[in-house]
Motif scaffolding. Structure first.
Motif, PDB file in Angstrom:
ATOM      1  N   LEU A  66       1.062  -9.760  -5.756  1.00 24.90           N
ATOM      2  CA  LEU A  66       2.109  -9.375  -6.705  1.00 24.90           C
ATOM      3  C   LEU A  66       2.350 -10.499  -7.710  1.00 24.90           C
ATOM      4  O   LEU A  66       2.013 -11.658  -7.468  1.00 24.90           O
ATOM      5  CB  LEU A  66       3.407  -9.053  -5.958  1.00 24.90           C
ATOM      6  CG  LEU A  66       3.336  -7.989  -4.869  1.00 24.90           C
ATOM      7  CD1 LEU A  66       4.735  -7.661  -4.354  1.00 24.90           C
ATOM      8  CD2 LEU A  66       2.645  -6.723  -5.365  1.00 24.90           C
ATOM      9  N   LEU A 114       5.367  -4.511 -11.733  1.00 21.98           N
ATOM     10  CA  LEU A 114       4.289  -4.017 -10.877  1.00 21.98           C
ATOM     11  C   LEU A 114       3.415  -3.032 -11.632  1.00 21.98           C
ATOM     12  O   LEU A 114       3.911  -2.211 -12.396  1.00 21.98           O
ATOM     13  CB  LEU A 114       4.867  -3.367  -9.619  1.00 21.98           C
ATOM     14  CG  LEU A 114       5.828  -4.246  -8.809  1.00 21.98           C
ATOM     15  CD1 LEU A 114       6.306  -3.520  -7.570  1.00 21.98           C
ATOM     16  CD2 LEU A 114       5.180  -5.569  -8.433  1.00 21.98           C
ATOM     17  N   GLN A 117       0.901  -1.932  -5.373  1.00 16.49           N
ATOM     18  CA  GLN A 117       1.796  -3.080  -5.469  1.00 16.49           C
ATOM     19  C   GLN A 117       3.226  -2.699  -5.078  1.00 16.49           C
ATOM     20  O   GLN A 117       3.933  -3.481  -4.437  1.00 16.49           O
ATOM     21  CB  GLN A 117       1.765  -3.649  -6.891  1.00 16.49           C
ATOM     22  CG  GLN A 117       0.479  -4.372  -7.244  1.00 16.49           C
ATOM     23  CD  GLN A 117       0.573  -5.107  -8.566  1.00 16.49           C
ATOM     24  OE1 GLN A 117       1.391  -4.779  -9.427  1.00 16.49           O
ATOM     25  NE2 GLN A 117      -0.264  -6.119  -8.734  1.00 16.49           N
TER      26      GLN A 117
END
Length: 351
Positions: A170, A248, A253
């Motif tokens: 991330l 994201l 994610q």
């Protein structure tokens, strides 16, 4: 003799497809000699990509490449080339019925889901309401596979291993998670008005939790235009808040982040089901709809469902798309913010 290869069909919305994951995982791990292929819309690929070694995914764009009868015929020809031995229709709508008909003519073993439509109509009826729990979607899906010869015991926990999703995948703005922090997810929107808790009340929930947990971070989930506008205002005026849609890039994610939340606050919506797939506790808020219809998040305890049980008119809709016949949406407006806050506190203190 051909190796057993089962086609599992489910198009529809994200939440309905997400509810297949525990079922597909359980049956695949208990029948490792059988190959299972999930046919769904392209958005669902991350849910099944690494689910089990004997699970494959096929994407079908029904709005373009496989649109209409001509497109379904083309899709059928593509499916036949995969040499399936059995077909599980977990959708049971016109498109899947047409494919099912083609497979039946080809003498395939085909089974389809029972949606209990009559019982659902009785559950939401304004008169002579039968307010009893129906089989869950997970049970309905499981019955189809059992009829095909694959009974199983649910053994799904999370799409991630015990250490959860990899936060290193991330953006740096997300993690790492510090030991003294609480991470709280908030998904305040849904497809229909009958499932959306008043936004000013949800803001109060965030405000109260922010005061109770001064080190907490709040992650807002949702990618629509309304969410973008709402989250921009909330992030500007509330502390330690982040709009995940700006950080994201994809569903995978989002699932990684959800797996690290202490709790998710959600409507009866796709985010309830997605967070449930990561073994995250979800405080779900129910208005026109009701868990009795069978759509509660996987492995979520009943006490996590916040609802106005004192209203005899509930539920009045299976999907939340029917207008409120009272006109005031009391099912949502009568839920005080501090009731939601208390349940979140209980979950955080327990974990």
């Amino acid at each position: 003799m051909r190796k057993e290869h089962v086609l599992i069909i489910r198009f529809s919305a994200m939440g309905d497809v997400a509810m297949m994951v525990p079922v597909v995982y359980s049956v695949a791990t208990q029948y490792p000699q059988v190959r299972f292929t999930v046919l769904s819309r392209p958005f669902a690929r991350p849910l099944f990509a690494d689910l089990a070694p004997n699970v494959d995914f096929m994407a079908a764009d029904l709005n373009d490449e496989y649109h209409g009868v001509k497109g379904l015929n083309s899709l059928y020809r593509r499916l036949v080339a995969k040499q399936f031995t059995k077909v599980a229709d977990l959708h049971n709508v016109l498109r899947s019925e047409y494919l099912r008909m083609r497979f039946n003519l080809g003498r395939y073993r085909v089974e389809h889901v029972n949606k209990h439509r009559h019982d659902k109509r009785a559950l939401i009826s304004n008169n002579n309401k039968v307010r009893e729990p129906l089989p869950t979607v997970f049970q309905n899906y499981s019955e189809v596979l059992a009829r095909l010869g694959y009974p199983f015991t649910p053994n799904f926990h999370s799409i991630f291993p015990e250490e959860k999703g990899n936060l290193n995948l991330l953006p740096a703005s997300i993690g790492p998670k510090k030991n003294f922090e609480q991470w709280i997810g908030v998904a305040p929107m849904a497809a229909h008005k009958g499932k959306v808790y008043p936004l000013h009340s949800m803001r109060q929930v965030v405000e109260q939790l922010s005061q109770k947990y001064p080190k907490a971070r709040f992650f807002f989930f949702g990618r629509g235009r309304k969410e973008t506008q709402l989250f921009a205002e909330w992030c500007r005026t509330l502390p330690r808040c982040l709009d995940t849609s700006l950080q994201l890039e994809n569903l995978h994610q989002e699932l990684i982040l959800m797996s690290h939340l202490d709790v998710m606050i959600s409507m009866d919506s796709a985010n309830m089901h997605l967070a449930s797939l990561t073994a995250t506790p979800v405080v779900s808020i129910w208005g026109a709809t009701h868990p009795y219809a069978g759509f509660m998040g996987y492995n979520q305890p009943q006490e996590n469902a916040i609802q106005a049980d004192h209203l005899d008119c509930r539920p009045c809709s299976v999907y939340g798309n029917r207008p409120c016949h009272r006109g005031d949406y009391a099912c949502l407006c009568s839920i005080p913010p501090d009731r939601i806050v208390r349940r979140v506190e209980e979950i955080i203190s327990h974990h």
